[in-house]
Design a protein around this motif. Structure first.
Motif, short mmCIF file in Angstrom:
data_model
loop_
_atom_site.label_atom_id
_atom_site.label_comp_id
_atom_site.label_asym_id
_atom_site.label_seq_id
_atom_site.Cartn_x
_atom_site.Cartn_y
_atom_site.Cartn_z
N SER A 147 -6.42 -6.90 -11.03
CA SER A 147 -7.68 -6.98 -11.75
C SER A 147 -7.89 -5.65 -12.46
N ASP A 171 0.85 -1.19 0.00
CA ASP A 171 0.00 0.00 0.00
C ASP A 171 0.89 1.24 0.00
N LYS A 210 -7.14 1.69 -10.59
CA LYS A 210 -7.20 2.52 -9.39
C LYS A 210 -5.80 2.82 -8.88
N VAL A 211 -4.94 1.83 -8.85
CA VAL A 211 -3.56 2.06 -8.42
C VAL A 211 -2.87 3.06 -9.34
N GLU A 256 -10.12 -3.30 -12.57
CA GLU A 256 -10.56 -2.15 -11.78
C GLU A 256 -9.49 -1.72 -10.78
N ARG A 257 -8.88 -2.68 -10.09
CA ARG A 257 -7.90 -2.34 -9.06
C ARG A 257 -6.60 -1.82 -9.68
N ALA A 286 -3.45 -6.67 -6.77
CA ALA A 286 -4.23 -5.53 -7.28
C ALA A 286 -4.04 -5.39 -8.79
#
Length: 332
Positions: free
Chosen positions: A215, A157, A221-222, A217-218, A213
Motif C-alpha cells: 500500500s 520483516d 515506510k519500507v 503508506e507501507r 506491504a
C-alpha cells in the motif's frame, strides 16, 4: 579495505569525478527483437577518499523495495561531503523487473539469478546478465548489500544473512536499530554475497518488505527504513557525518522454512508478531478447512522468532508458510 582515491569512478557508462553524481548503464546483451538489455547504475563519487559501498536492488524482479531505497537514499547523500563512493544498482535483473517476476521469464534454465550469480560470460541469458553485473562490481566494491523482500509471495520483516566473517557481521550491525535478526547464510554460493566472499570482499543479504506491504503508506515506510539503513552504514564507516545506531539485542541464528501441515486456510495465532521471541512449541498458526474446522497446527520449532509469513492464506499441504529464525544466542 581499499580506498577510492580522488579520481573519476567509472561503472558502465556512468563516470563521476570527485564530488559528482553520474547515471548510466551496464551493457548486458540484446534480445531477439533488437532490444538492448542494460542494467541501470548511479555512481556517487565523494570529494574525499574512502571505501566504495555498493547497493544492489531487484536481483529478483518482484522485489521493488531495493529500487525505492536507492531512490530515497540517493537524495540524502551529498557527494561534496562524502568520503569514498556509493554505487547503486537499483535493478540488477531488468528483464525480471519489467515482468514483475522473480526471474527472467524468458530463461527457464537459470530463472533465479540469486542462485546462479556471478553467472557465466558464455552461459544462459540470465547468467550473462549476472556476469555483466559481476564484471562491473568485483573490482570496484569494498562493501555490498543486496536488498531483498518477500516479493509477490510473502512479507519479510527486517532480517539479514551473513557469511559469519567479522567483516560481514560488522556490516550487518551497521544496518542500524531494529536489524538484530542476523542469521548465518543459507546460500553459500550463487549470490553476490557469496561471489564477493570468494575474492575476499564483504557482502550481506538484507530482507524487508513484500506483497503485504505495498500500500502507498507501507511501501514508502519500507523504502524509508531501508534508506535509513543505507545512511547508517555510511555513518558507521565514517563516509558521512552522522551518528550511527545499532541493533539491541542482536541475535545469531539459523533459518528454517516451516511448511503447511495440512491444506486449508492459514490463520496466524492471535498476538503473534514478527521478530518477537517465542519459546519452542509456542503456537504460530492453525490451518482450518473451508468449513472452519482445524485441520493442522504450526508451532515454533525452537526458541526464536519468525521473520516471514506468506501473503496469501490459502495453502496446500507442504506449502511454505513461515520463515523462522532459530535463535542460538546474542552477538556482542
Amino acid at each position: 579495505m581499499s580506498t577510492q582515491a580522488n579520481t573519476p569512478l567509472n561503472v558502465g557508462t556512468a563516470s563521476a569525478a570527485p564530488g559528482e553524481v553520474a547515471r548510466g548503464y551496464i551493457a548486458a546483451g540484446k534480445l531477439a527483437g533488437g532490444v538492448s538489455v542494460e542494467i541501470p547504475v548511479v555512481v556517487i563519487n565523494g570529494a574525499k577518499p574512502g571505501p566504495v559501498f555498493w547497493v544492489n536492488g531487484a536481483i529478483h524482479g518482484d522485489e521493488p523495495e531495493g529500487p525505492l531505497a536507492c531512490m530515497l537514499a540517493g537524495k540524502r547523500i551529498d557527494a561534496a561531503t562524502l568520503s569514498g563512493a556509493v554505487v547503486m544498482v537499483p535493478v540488477v535483473n531488468p528483464i525480471a523487473f519489467s515482468a514483475a517476476e522473480r526471474g527472467n521469464p524468458l530463461d527457464t534454465f537459470t530463472y533465479d539469478m540469486n542462485r546462479i550469480y556471478p553467472g557465466k560470460p558464455n552461459g544462459y541469458f540470465s547468467e550473462r546478465v549476472a556476469d555483466a553485473h559481476w564484471q562491473a562490481m568485483k573490482d570496484v566494491a569494498d562493501l555490498e548489500i543486496s536488498i531483498h523482500s518477500g516479493g509477490s509471495h510473502s512479507f519479510l520483516d527486517k532480517a539479514i544473512f551473513v557469511d559469519e566473517t567479522p567483516e560481514a557481521v560488522e556490516l550487518a550491525k551497521a544496518m542500524g536499530a531494529g536489524w538484530g535478526c542476523i542469521m548465518s547464510s543459507f546460500n553459500p554460493s550463487g549470490s553476490p554475497m557469496a561471489a564477493l566472499k570468494s575474492i575476499g570482499k564483504t557482502g550481506i543479504t538484507v530482507e524487508l518488505g513484500g506483497r503485504s506491504a505495498t500500500s502507498p503508506e507501507r511501501f514508502r515506510k519500507v523504502g524509508t527504513d531501508l534508506a535509513d539503513a543505507i545512511m547508517n552504514i555510511l555513518y558507521h564507516y565514517n563516509m558521512m557525518d552522522g551518528t550511527a545506531v545499532y541493533p539491541d539485542p542482536c541475535y545469531i541464528g539459523q533459518q528454517e522454512a516451516l511448511l503447511a501441515p495440512a491444506s486449508g486456510i492459514f490463520l496466524p495465532a492471535e498476538g503473534v508478531d514478527f521478530l518477537t521471541m517465542m519459546k519452542k512449541g509456542d503456537a504460530i498458526a492453525t490451518v482450518v478447512d473451508v468449513f472452519g474446522d482445524t485441520v493442522g497446527e504450526l508451532h515454533a520449532p525452537a526458541d526464536g522468532m519468525f521473520f516471514g509469513l506468506r501473503a496469501l492464506p490459502n495453502v496446500n499441504e507442504g506449502d511454505w508458510c513461515c520463515f523462522f529464525c532459530k535463535v542460538e544466542g546474542t552477538r556482542d
